[in-house]
Design an enzyme around this catalytic site. Sequence first.
Site, short mmCIF file in Angstrom:
data_model
loop_
_atom_site.label_atom_id
_atom_site.label_comp_id
_atom_site.label_asym_id
_atom_site.label_seq_id
_atom_site.Cartn_x
_atom_site.Cartn_y
_atom_site.Cartn_z
N GLY A 1 0.83 -1.21 0.00
CA GLY A 1 0.00 0.00 0.00
C GLY A 1 0.86 1.25 0.00
CG LEU B 1 -1.09 1.86 -3.93
CD1 LEU B 1 -2.25 1.54 -4.87
CD2 LEU B 1 -0.09 0.70 -3.92
CG HIS B 2 5.30 5.07 -4.50
ND1 HIS B 2 5.88 4.40 -5.56
CD2 HIS B 2 5.73 4.45 -3.39
CE1 HIS B 2 6.67 3.44 -5.09
NE2 HIS B 2 6.58 3.43 -3.76
CG HIS C 1 3.31 0.90 -5.34
ND1 HIS C 1 3.41 1.91 -4.42
CD2 HIS C 1 3.90 -0.18 -4.76
CE1 HIS C 1 4.01 1.48 -3.33
NE2 HIS C 1 4.34 0.22 -3.51
N GLY D 1 9.19 -4.70 -8.86
CA GLY D 1 10.00 -3.52 -9.20
C GLY D 1 11.49 -3.79 -9.03
CE LYS E 1 13.51 2.12 -3.50
NZ LYS E 1 13.01 1.30 -2.46
CD GLN F 1 10.21 -7.44 -2.48
OE1 GLN F 1 10.16 -7.27 -1.26
NE2 GLN F 1 9.52 -6.69 -3.31
CB SER G 1 6.02 3.60 1.04
OG SER G 1 5.50 2.95 -0.09
NE ARG G 2 10.56 0.98 5.44
CZ ARG G 2 10.31 -0.27 5.00
NH1 ARG G 2 10.65 -0.61 3.78
NH2 ARG G 2 9.75 -1.16 5.79
P1 AMP Z 1 6.11 -2.31 -1.70
O1 AMP Z 1 4.72 -1.79 -1.54
O2 AMP Z 1 7.17 -1.37 -1.25
O3 AMP Z 1 6.26 -3.73 -1.20
O4 AMP Z 1 6.34 -2.43 -3.28
C1 AMP Z 1 5.48 -3.20 -4.10
C2 AMP Z 1 6.14 -3.39 -5.44
O5 AMP Z 1 6.40 -2.12 -6.04
C3 AMP Z 1 7.50 -4.11 -5.33
O6 AMP Z 1 7.62 -5.04 -6.39
C4 AMP Z 1 8.47 -2.97 -5.47
O7 AMP Z 1 9.73 -3.37 -5.98
C5 AMP Z 1 7.76 -2.06 -6.43
N1 AMP Z 1 8.28 -0.69 -6.32
C6 AMP Z 1 8.40 0.04 -5.19
N2 AMP Z 1 8.98 1.24 -5.46
C7 AMP Z 1 9.22 1.26 -6.79
C8 AMP Z 1 9.81 2.19 -7.68
N3 AMP Z 1 10.26 3.38 -7.27
N4 AMP Z 1 9.91 1.87 -8.99
C9 AMP Z 1 9.46 0.67 -9.43
N5 AMP Z 1 8.89 -0.26 -8.65
C10 AMP Z 1 8.78 0.02 -7.34
#
Ligand code: AMP
Length: 280
Positions: free
Chosen positions: A31, A33-34, A37, A147, A149, A153, A186-187
């Site tokens: 969640g 979301l940015h 995501h 991602g 990023k 993972q 998100s951080r």
């Molecule tokens: P998270 O909500 O942080 O677990 O991220 C969910 C998915 O979004 C993961 O596969 C992340 O690698 C991807 N993601 C997070 N930040 C970015 C970003 N800046 N660019 C591309 N993918 C991202």
Amino acid sequence: MRIIRDPGRLNRLLKGVSRSGKSIGFVPTLGALHPGHLSLIKQAGQDNDLVVVSIFVNPAQFGPQEDLNKYPRPLKNDLALCRKHKVDLVFLPDQKIMYPEGFSTLVNVEGLSRLLCGVSRPGHFRGVTTVVAKLLNIVSPDVLYLGQKDAQQAIIIARMIKDLNFPVKVKVMPTVREKDGLAISSRNEYLGGQEKKDALVLSRALNLAKVLIKEGVKDTVRIISRLKQLINKNKNVKIDYIAIVDSTNLKPLKRVGGNCLVALSVYIGKTRLIDNVIVK
Ligand code: AMP
């Protein structure tokens, strides 16, 4: 857009979708979301008939001293963004339904999970692979979107998918950045004004690595030492790790070659940030 909280119900619904020959793209998230995501969601929409997004702040991937409680949960805004980006189904489980009393099964990718981020976050990747294995069983997607990023993972999840024969393809999407180069996360919300400026050191260090490699520097110890010098100029930034590794198995490289991953993690105040780049 439908919001479903019950894994059994979602599973039955999506089985029907698959039987009718439609493809399912799946984007698991915590969640908040940015645009990072959203790039995954957009790609899933382009490639598939149906897009499923999960929003679940997975307690199993947070250490006891980590930010589980303060992790942002702007649910209303997240759902509005999903609607805007034509998500078909949002899976919104709660902790109890994902980890009911008696839950005792963990999925761990040995070795890879202990490297890089795994050193300062023991148990983190085990939490990730456990929840992603559950989500893949619930959603049964055709394609899973991750991602770049979170490079480690993505590598670990791809390994688990191969090792456990999950019938799903993985698509890793490029890192989305702010105009100034900061990888969106998100951080980043935790950062104060000055800290946001300090955080630019991550992308600057990665750019320096790219320049050095382009200039022909191959010795990874030399490259890492130049990156350290650059980062250590800023006293507000503490290095967690800088690594130059093989981008498929995370093995440290002595010399740059093939597809190598330059990955780093730093603390800006109390906030730990990661970033990486693949150099071909
Ligand atoms: P998270 O909500 O942080 O677990 O991220 C969910 C998915 O979004 C993961 O596969 C992340 O690698 C991807 N993601 C997070 N930040 C970015 C970003 N800046 N660019 C591309 N993918 C991202």
